[in-house]
Motif scaffolding. Structure first.
Motif, PDB file in Angstrom:
ATOM      1  N   LYS A  19      20.840  46.537  15.407  1.00  0.00           N
ATOM      2  CA  LYS A  19      21.187  47.393  16.537  1.00  0.00           C
ATOM      3  C   LYS A  19      22.182  46.650  17.418  1.00  0.00           C
ATOM      4  CE  LYS A  19      19.022  50.741  19.529  1.00  0.00           C
ATOM      5  NZ  LYS A  19      19.551  50.949  20.722  1.00  0.00           N
ATOM      6  N   ILE A  20      23.314  47.269  17.655  1.00  0.00           N
ATOM      7  CA  ILE A  20      24.319  46.670  18.524  1.00  0.00           C
ATOM      8  C   ILE A  20      24.260  47.404  19.856  1.00  0.00           C
ATOM      9  CG2 ILE A  20      26.800  46.385  18.868  1.00  0.00           C
ATOM     10  CD1 ILE A  20      26.987  46.078  15.784  1.00  0.00           C
ATOM     11  N   GLU A  21      24.049  46.637  20.897  1.00  0.00           N
ATOM     12  CA  GLU A  21      23.781  47.262  22.190  1.00  0.00           C
ATOM     13  C   GLU A  21      25.030  47.836  22.847  1.00  0.00           C
ATOM     14  OE1 GLU A  21      20.956  45.401  25.101  1.00  0.00           O
ATOM     15  OE2 GLU A  21      20.830  43.970  23.435  1.00  0.00           O
ATOM     16  N   ASP A  22      24.817  48.876  23.591  1.00  0.00           N
ATOM     17  CA  ASP A  22      25.869  49.565  24.330  1.00  0.00           C
ATOM     18  C   ASP A  22      26.500  48.626  25.366  1.00  0.00           C
ATOM     19  OD1 ASP A  22      27.425  51.357  25.599  1.00  0.00           O
ATOM     20  OD2 ASP A  22      25.797  52.384  26.640  1.00  0.00           O
ATOM     21  N   GLY A  23      27.822  48.604  25.372  1.00  0.00           N
ATOM     22  CA  GLY A  23      28.529  47.862  26.409  1.00  0.00           C
ATOM     23  C   GLY A  23      28.582  46.362  26.223  1.00  0.00           C
ATOM     24  N   LYS A  24      27.977  45.867  25.150  1.00  0.00           N
ATOM     25  CA  LYS A  24      27.968  44.423  24.931  1.00  0.00           C
ATOM     26  C   LYS A  24      29.154  43.979  24.076  1.00  0.00           C
ATOM     27  CE  LYS A  24      24.384  42.890  27.124  1.00  0.00           C
ATOM     28  NZ  LYS A  24      23.002  43.055  26.707  1.00  0.00           N
ATOM     29  N   PHE A  25      29.498  42.713  24.242  1.00  0.00           N
ATOM     30  CA  PHE A  25      30.506  42.094  23.373  1.00  0.00           C
ATOM     31  C   PHE A  25      29.731  41.422  22.241  1.00  0.00           C
ATOM     32  CE2 PHE A  25      35.024  40.358  23.721  1.00  0.00           C
ATOM     33  CZ  PHE A  25      35.076  39.995  22.392  1.00  0.00           C
ATOM     34  N   THR A  26      29.706  42.069  21.084  1.00  0.00           N
ATOM     35  CA  THR A  26      28.944  41.535  19.952  1.00  0.00           C
ATOM     36  C   THR A  26      29.909  40.928  18.944  1.00  0.00           C
ATOM     37  OG1 THR A  26      27.266  43.222  20.259  1.00  0.00           O
ATOM     38  CG2 THR A  26      27.311  42.123  18.120  1.00  0.00           C
ATOM     39  N   VAL A  27      29.616  39.707  18.518  1.00  0.00           N
ATOM     40  CA  VAL A  27      30.486  39.063  17.537  1.00  0.00           C
ATOM     41  C   VAL A  27      29.731  38.894  16.230  1.00  0.00           C
ATOM     42  CG1 VAL A  27      31.801  37.005  16.964  1.00  0.00           C
ATOM     43  CG2 VAL A  27      31.816  37.863  19.307  1.00  0.00           C
ATOM     44  N   LEU A  28      30.316  39.431  15.158  1.00  0.00           N
ATOM     45  CA  LEU A  28      29.760  39.211  13.828  1.00  0.00           C
ATOM     46  C   LEU A  28      30.466  37.988  13.260  1.00  0.00           C
ATOM     47  CD1 LEU A  28      29.970  42.855  12.427  1.00  0.00           C
ATOM     48  CD2 LEU A  28      28.083  41.810  13.633  1.00  0.00           C
ATOM     49  N   VAL A  29      29.696  36.963  12.957  1.00  0.00           N
ATOM     50  CA  VAL A  29      30.329  35.735  12.499  1.00  0.00           C
ATOM     51  C   VAL A  29      29.624  35.243  11.241  1.00  0.00           C
ATOM     52  CG1 VAL A  29      28.925  34.208  13.956  1.00  0.00           C
ATOM     53  CG2 VAL A  29      31.209  33.491  13.286  1.00  0.00           C
ATOM     54  N   LYS A  71      35.291  43.099  30.154  1.00  0.00           N
ATOM     55  CA  LYS A  71      34.636  43.210  31.449  1.00  0.00           C
ATOM     56  C   LYS A  71      35.148  44.440  32.191  1.00  0.00           C
ATOM     57  CE  LYS A  71      33.588  39.166  33.848  1.00  0.00           C
ATOM     58  NZ  LYS A  71      34.220  38.064  34.596  1.00  0.00           N
ATOM     59  N   LYS A  72      36.463  44.650  32.097  1.00  0.00           N
ATOM     60  CA  LYS A  72      37.087  45.762  32.816  1.00  0.00           C
ATOM     61  C   LYS A  72      36.695  47.106  32.214  1.00  0.00           C
ATOM     62  CE  LYS A  72      41.637  45.968  32.974  1.00  0.00           C
ATOM     63  NZ  LYS A  72      42.936  45.321  33.205  1.00  0.00           N
ATOM     64  N   LEU A  73      36.715  47.187  30.871  1.00  0.00           N
ATOM     65  CA  LEU A  73      36.442  48.470  30.226  1.00  0.00           C
ATOM     66  C   LEU A  73      34.948  48.771  30.141  1.00  0.00           C
ATOM     67  CD1 LEU A  73      38.963  48.222  27.255  1.00  0.00           C
ATOM     68  CD2 LEU A  73      39.262  49.525  29.345  1.00  0.00           C
ATOM     69  N   GLY A  74      34.149  47.709  29.998  1.00  0.00           N
ATOM     70  CA  GLY A  74      32.710  47.906  29.882  1.00  0.00           C
ATOM     71  C   GLY A  74      32.284  48.641  28.621  1.00  0.00           C
ATOM     72  N   THR A  75      33.181  48.652  27.619  1.00  0.00           N
ATOM     73  CA  THR A  75      32.900  49.374  26.378  1.00  0.00           C
ATOM     74  C   THR A  75      32.219  48.440  25.380  1.00  0.00           C
ATOM     75  OG1 THR A  75      35.026  50.364  26.812  1.00  0.00           O
ATOM     76  CG2 THR A  75      34.035  50.928  24.739  1.00  0.00           C
ATOM     77  N   THR A  76      31.615  49.032  24.362  1.00  0.00           N
ATOM     78  CA  THR A  76      31.017  48.236  23.285  1.00  0.00           C
ATOM     79  C   THR A  76      32.129  47.590  22.463  1.00  0.00           C
ATOM     80  OG1 THR A  76      29.327  49.940  23.184  1.00  0.00           O
ATOM     81  CG2 THR A  76      29.366  48.341  21.392  1.00  0.00           C
ATOM     82  N   PHE A  77      32.079  46.272  22.344  1.00  0.00           N
ATOM     83  CA  PHE A  77      33.047  45.565  21.509  1.00  0.00           C
ATOM     84  C   PHE A  77      32.318  45.000  20.300  1.00  0.00           C
ATOM     85  CE2 PHE A  77      37.068  44.128  23.903  1.00  0.00           C
ATOM     86  CZ  PHE A  77      37.090  45.267  24.698  1.00  0.00           C
ATOM     87  N   VAL A  78      32.843  45.229  19.134  1.00  0.00           N
ATOM     88  CA  VAL A  78      32.295  44.561  17.944  1.00  0.00           C
ATOM     89  C   VAL A  78      33.442  43.766  17.335  1.00  0.00           C
ATOM     90  CG1 VAL A  78      31.075  44.798  15.764  1.00  0.00           C
ATOM     91  CG2 VAL A  78      30.744  46.493  17.564  1.00  0.00           C
ATOM     92  N   TYR A  79      33.234  42.466  17.258  1.00  0.00           N
ATOM     93  CA  TYR A  79      34.325  41.566  16.938  1.00  0.00           C
ATOM     94  C   TYR A  79      33.927  40.737  15.724  1.00  0.00           C
ATOM     95  CZ  TYR A  79      37.904  38.010  18.107  1.00  0.00           C
ATOM     96  OH  TYR A  79      38.975  37.160  18.106  1.00  0.00           O
ATOM     97  N   MET A  93      33.221  34.042  23.274  1.00  0.00           N
ATOM     98  CA  MET A  93      33.409  35.413  23.737  1.00  0.00           C
ATOM     99  C   MET A  93      32.154  36.271  23.748  1.00  0.00           C
ATOM    100  SD  MET A  93      37.122  36.559  22.418  1.00  0.00           S
ATOM    101  CE  MET A  93      36.916  36.327  20.716  1.00  0.00           C
ATOM    102  N   ALA A  94      31.202  35.940  22.885  1.00  0.00           N
ATOM    103  CA  ALA A  94      30.117  36.892  22.630  1.00  0.00           C
ATOM    104  C   ALA A  94      29.085  36.972  23.745  1.00  0.00           C
ATOM    105  CB  ALA A  94      29.410  36.517  21.327  1.00  0.00           C
ATOM    106  N   ASP A  95      28.541  38.197  23.949  1.00  0.00           N
ATOM    107  CA  ASP A  95      27.273  38.348  24.654  1.00  0.00           C
ATOM    108  C   ASP A  95      26.170  38.095  23.637  1.00  0.00           C
ATOM    109  OD1 ASP A  95      28.354  39.114  27.100  1.00  0.00           O
ATOM    110  OD2 ASP A  95      28.619  41.173  26.407  1.00  0.00           O
ATOM    111  N   THR A  96      26.381  38.669  22.457  1.00  0.00           N
ATOM    112  CA  THR A  96      25.411  38.492  21.379  1.00  0.00           C
ATOM    113  C   THR A  96      26.167  38.086  20.111  1.00  0.00           C
ATOM    114  OG1 THR A  96      24.127  40.292  22.284  1.00  0.00           O
ATOM    115  CG2 THR A  96      23.581  39.615  20.049  1.00  0.00           C
ATOM    116  N   ILE A  97      25.647  37.067  19.433  1.00  0.00           N
ATOM    117  CA  ILE A  97      26.227  36.675  18.156  1.00  0.00           C
ATOM    118  C   ILE A  97      25.316  37.192  17.059  1.00  0.00           C
ATOM    119  CG2 ILE A  97      26.663  34.723  16.616  1.00  0.00           C
ATOM    120  CD1 ILE A  97      27.568  33.106  18.986  1.00  0.00           C
ATOM    121  N   VAL A  98      25.932  37.826  16.046  1.00  0.00           N
ATOM    122  CA  VAL A  98      25.171  38.183  14.857  1.00  0.00           C
ATOM    123  C   VAL A  98      25.689  37.284  13.752  1.00  0.00           C
ATOM    124  CG1 VAL A  98      24.611  39.996  13.200  1.00  0.00           C
ATOM    125  CG2 VAL A  98      24.899  40.560  15.621  1.00  0.00           C
ATOM    126  N   LEU A  99      24.867  36.317  13.373  1.00  0.00           N
ATOM    127  CA  LEU A  99      25.296  35.340  12.386  1.00  0.00           C
ATOM    128  C   LEU A  99      24.871  35.823  11.004  1.00  0.00           C
ATOM    129  CD1 LEU A  99      26.454  32.548  11.672  1.00  0.00           C
ATOM    130  CD2 LEU A  99      24.180  31.607  12.086  1.00  0.00           C
TER     131      LEU A  99
END
Lengths: 276, 359
Positions: free
Chosen positions: B25-35, B181-189, B200-206
């Motif tokens: 589950k990738i949370e709304d508005g978070k910067f999630t990094v798949l690494v 931060k400005k857009l507040g949108t969900t980022f998946v990186y 960069m991440a709020d949450t890292i998915v390793l």
């Protein structure tokens, strides 16, 4: 040694280029020269290069020797219809072969390559019989229909499309573009040089085609320029080379004009395929 | 704004199973990094969200709605590719505008949006230029502007910075954090670079081999790695790992937890060794210390040692990690932890004594 080479190499390369150029340009000069000579001048030996008085009248003689307006009209209609239809068939076909995965793709593509390798001389009899069956021989269609799919063009354009990164297409899909729009707004503009090259090759081969219309036509109303010019030879019993060459000049001019405009694109096509 | 959910997702290409029964589950508005390392399935996940390669089975939910049958262009997602994927025959303006046109945004509105977005990303003076006349960084900005102008609820980025030079990469990293931060949108990186993930991440998915190894905030992944893979993938240099010699258990410590000294130390773990290499990085120095059995990387803030010098390497008990035979980390609360810690302490004493006897 190397000192001497430095001074020899440049003139030598120039000389070789000049020789190759002469080999290519000689028939054209010969044609133009002959087209302006009198009948007597064409027969003299050593041959005349510069006509004493340019015989512009040869052109009107040639053009009045038959229904040349009809021939020209037929040539134009046939050539441009063929190119137009080929482009319309070629683009989606090449796109599918380059970018889609579907069952039977390999087999279908090998058919395209097969079609590319079989010369018209092998298929003209069955094609003629089929078109005759359909009662189409007294129209321009026999010169257009068999050429709707240009196997060489599909192959070349497919190769070109394959070089376009998949991400660009995916990006367009994410931009909510339809497949038609992807082809029209992205693939086609990006492959303009390839399309120009294919269209030019097609133009030259169909504009100059003699064999196919010779088989497929039996009246002046549907014959193209090439046949009209070939028939100049038979009007007087002996070959009036000056008249035939005048006809040939008329035949070749459109090709030169088209090439003049397309050459930039063609060079680009080859440069692109080299660097990407 | 949207959350993303993978439910029992499997993805295979030509019978190669890339991802099997994955739930995330990738949370709304978070910067999630798949690494993860290349081939771990991180890009596959991203492409499933975009709808470019629909999953073989299972479902992908955006905002709780199954999007399996929804084409990429209508999912409300925007994607930035590694090679930017800019339309080369279109001008900068046409590139940015293309998605808006396809979504039938009226002309005046389009013009306004394109101009305001180009202002934001710093392309205002370049709208009528062809992308080929612009630099790599500027092309990257076109790609960002093209994604932003559609006001997507999810931003997908597939290694967007890896084609940039090191300096520009650091700068763009900061800009992306600010943009999020400005857009507040969900980022998946998606990235294979753990530095990008950490910064960069709020949450890292390793991920590794199609499976999620750990899903946590950067500091949690760093301080409490789930397993050996997480411990060694995150951090430069990676965590030092060595065999304990009991039950196939491994122990480990971060390079910066190691203490070097010319005299024996009072730390819980210690081992005598020789400095084999020295990398002076400015604010810190990285030494490679070779003991009898193993080499360790040690990061020091002071540059006090030279190559070939004999040293003692020590680590405090609080900085030691233990990993079981299944490669999972053994928690401090776990009953086995204290016995392994004791075993390592005992071994240290032997090693130091032997070192002194030899020296």
């Amino acid at each position: 040694m190397s000192f001497e080479w430095k001074y020899v190499r440049a003139p030598l390369s120039f000389l070789l280029k000049a020789i190759v150029l002469m080999i290519f340009i000689f028939p054209f000069l010969w044609m133009i020269s002959t087209s302006l000579q009198t009948f007597q001048e064409t027969l003299t030996f050593p041959p005349t290069w510069i006509p004493s008085i340019p015989q512009w009248v040869n052109f009107s003689t040639a053009m009045n020797a038959g229904p040349f307006l009809t021939y020209a009209r037929n040539s134009i209609i046939v050539t441009f219809s063929v190119i137009l239809i080929q482009v319309l068939v070629m683009i989606p076909a090449a796109y599918a072969f380059a970018k889609y995965r579907f069952a039977g793709k390999e087999i279908l593509f090998s058919f395209v390559l097969l079609a590319f390798m079989i010369p018209g001389q092998v298929t003209f009899i069955p094609v003629y019989l089929m078109l005759a069956d359909w009662g189409l021989i007294n129209s321009l269609l026999p010169q257009i229909l068999p050429f709707m799919a240009n196997a060489f063009g599909i192959f070349l354009l497919r190769q070109y499309f394959m070089q376009i990164p998949q991400e660009i297409i995916e990006s367009a899909r994410l931009d909510n573009a339809s497949e038609f729009k992807i082809i029209w707004k992205i693939m086609v503009p990006m492959s303009m040089p390839a399309l120009a090259t294919i269209a030019l090759f097609s133009f030259v081969s169909h504009w100059n085609d003699y064999f196919w219309p010779l088989v497929m036509t039996d009246s002046a109303a549907v014959r193209p320029l090439t046949m009209g010019i070939a028939m100049l030879r038979e009007t007087e019993g002996i070959s009036n080379w000056h008249i035939i060459m005048a006809g040939n000049v008329v035949l070749v001019i459109p090709i030169l004009i088209v090439y003049l405009f397309a050459s930039k694109q063609i060079v680009k096509a080859f440069v692109y395929s080299g660097i990407k | 704004m949207a959350s993303i959910e993978f439910v029992n997702v499997t993805q295979s290409f030509d019978k190669n199973v890339i991802i099997k029964d994955l739930n995330l589950k990738i949370e709304d508005g978070k910067f999630t990094v798949l690494v993860g390392p290349s081939g771990c399935g991180k890009t596959t996940l991203l492409r499933m969200i975009a709808g470019l390669d629909p999953q073989t089975s299972g479902s992908v939910l955006i905002n709780g709605k199954d999007v399996t049958r929804i084409p990429p262009g209508q999912r409300g997602v925007a994607m930035v590719f590694q090679n930017y994927a800019i339309y080369p025959t279109m001008s900068v303006r046409e590139n940015i505008e293309f998605g808006l046109k396809n979504n039938k945004v009226p002309k005046d509105e389009r013009k306004r949006l394109v101009e305001s977005i180009s202002e934001t990303v710093g392309l205002a003076g370049y709208l009528d230029r062809k992308p080929s006349t612009l630099s790599g960084g500027q092309r990257q900005r076109i790609a960002l502007a093209r994604a932003m102008v559609k006001k997507p609820s999810v931003f997908l980025m597939d290694e967007p910075l890896s084609n940039l030079d090191a300096k520009l990469r650091v700068q763009m990293r900061i800009e992306l954090i600010e943009m999020h931060k400005k857009l507040g949108t969900t980022f998946v990186y998606v990235t294979h670079d753990q530095v990008e993930a950490m910064s960069m991440a709020d949450t890292i998915v390793l991920m590794n081999q199609g499976q999620i190894q750990q899903e946590a905030a950067p500091e949690v992944i760093y301080r409490q790695p789930n397993n050996l893979f997480a411990a060694q993938f995150i951090g430069v240099p990676p965590m030092n790992i060595a065999e304990l010699g009991i039950d196939n258990v491994m122990f480990g410590f971060r390079p910066e937890s190691g203490v070097l000294s010319t005299e024996p130390l009072a730390t819980h773990f210690q081992v005598p060794g020789t400095i084999v290499t020295r990398e002076m990085l400015g604010s810190e120095t990285i030494y490679q210390v070779k003991s009898e059995e193993q080499a360790y990387m040690i990061k020091c803030t002071e540059d006090r040692f030279v190559v070939d010098q004999e040293v003692y390497l020590g680590v405090e008990a609080g900085n030691l990690f233990f990993f079981g035979a299944d490669e999972n980390r053994i928690d401090r609360e776990d009953g086995r932890f204290s016995s392994y810690l004791e075993a390592l302490g005992g071994r240290s004493k032997v090693l130091v004594m032997r070192g002194q006897a030899n020296g």
